[in-house]
Design an enzyme around this catalytic site. Structure first.
Site, PDB file in Angstrom:
ATOM      1  CB  CYS A   1      -0.912   0.011   1.223  1.00  0.00           C
ATOM      2  SG  CYS A   1      -2.075   1.410   1.214  1.00  0.00           S
TER       3      CYS A   1
ATOM      4  CB  CYS B   1      -5.851  -0.522   4.369  1.00  0.00           C
ATOM      5  SG  CYS B   1      -5.428   0.065   2.709  1.00  0.00           S
TER       6      CYS B   1
ATOM      7  CG  ASP C   1      -0.721   3.990   5.299  1.00  0.00           C
ATOM      8  OD1 ASP C   1       0.203   4.453   6.003  1.00  0.00           O
ATOM      9  OD2 ASP C   1      -1.911   4.026   5.635  1.00  0.00           O
TER      10      ASP C   1
ATOM     11  CG  HIS D   1      -1.782  -1.097   5.877  1.00  0.00           C
ATOM     12  ND1 HIS D   1      -2.339  -0.101   6.633  1.00  0.00           N
ATOM     13  CD2 HIS D   1      -1.884  -0.687   4.583  1.00  0.00           C
ATOM     14  CE1 HIS D   1      -2.743   0.884   5.832  1.00  0.00           C
ATOM     15  NE2 HIS D   1      -2.484   0.545   4.585  1.00  0.00           N
TER      16      HIS D   1
ATOM     17  NE  ARG E   1      -0.591   4.974   8.733  1.00  0.00           N
ATOM     18  CZ  ARG E   1      -1.870   4.919   9.073  1.00  0.00           C
ATOM     19  NH1 ARG E   1      -2.237   5.136  10.318  1.00  0.00           N
ATOM     20  NH2 ARG E   1      -2.787   4.626   8.166  1.00  0.00           N
TER      21      ARG E   1
HETATM   22 CO    CO Z   1      -3.488   1.266   2.933  1.00  0.00          CO
END
Ligand code: CO
Length: 210
Positions: free
Chosen positions: A43, A102, A45, A99, A47
């Protein structure tokens, strides 16, 4: 006042100094070639950075990231990454890593209109609909979202196996596809054990003959 992005350039200087202190040939060696063993489909993302969470170095993982780690067979960008990493780099493992928490998956579970990103998130709505009975039997909405994160990863593992690129590679060598989920609150990766290793693991209609 120092602009925030300047911290990144300073960080780069620190990165160089630390790497060279450990291994004076680090950059010279890496500049000659890359031979990663892994393709990471993760992803976007911020993090969930592939190298940091797996404690790996530059040169070890070929990375593709998009919203909610989706494998879309009409996505020219992803399919190019897949073809290059499988056929040229000859990666041995493809890892789909989703994750919990998400945003893309949560958006898919909502009815929010998000503009262009609707079209991307639609892929995950299809996963929801495929597993609607299982998901709607889960009363707790957090638990339901967690399950959809897992099901989305499993579905993307299958989408990889459905490509002629992966199936062609299987004719010549072992290539494993793994489904993982990362916990933002623990830092821990969970292996969903949904390994697909060969054509026989895939529904017959998706198998190609070469
Ligand atoms: Co995500």
């Amino acid at each position: 006042m120092e602009a925030s992005y300047q911290r990144l350039l300073k960080g780069n200087e620190t990165f160089i100094a630390e790497r060279l202190a450990l291994d004076p040939d680090f950059f010279t060696r890496l500049s000659k070639q890359q031979k990663p063993e892994f393709l990471w489909v993760g992803c976007s993302d911020s993090r969930v950075p592939a190298n940091e969470i797996t404690n790996t170095d530059p040169g070890e993982i070929f990375v593709h990231r998009n919203i909610a780690n989706v494998v879309v067979h009409t996505d020219l960008n992803f399919m190019s990454v897949l073809q290059y990493s499988v056929e040229v780099l000859k990666v041995k493992h493809i890892i789909v890593c989703g994750h919990y928490g998400c945003g893309g998956v949560l958006a898919a579970m909502s009815h929010s209109h998000l503009g262009l990103v609707n079209k991307w998130v639609r892929n995950i709505k299809e996963v929801y609909q495929k597993y609607v009975d299982e998901l709607e039997a889960i009363a707790d909405s957090d638990a339901r979202a967690k399950r959809l994160v897992e099901l989305n990863v499993i579905e993307q593992v299958h989408n990889l196996a459905k490509t002629s690129i992966v199936q062609k590679a299987w004719q010549e060598r072992p290539l494993q596809i793994h489904g993982w989920v990362y916990g933002l609150d623990s830092g821990r990766i969970k292996d969903l054990e949904c390994k697909i290793r060969r054509l026989e693991d895939l529904e017959p209609i998706f198998r190609y003959e070469f």
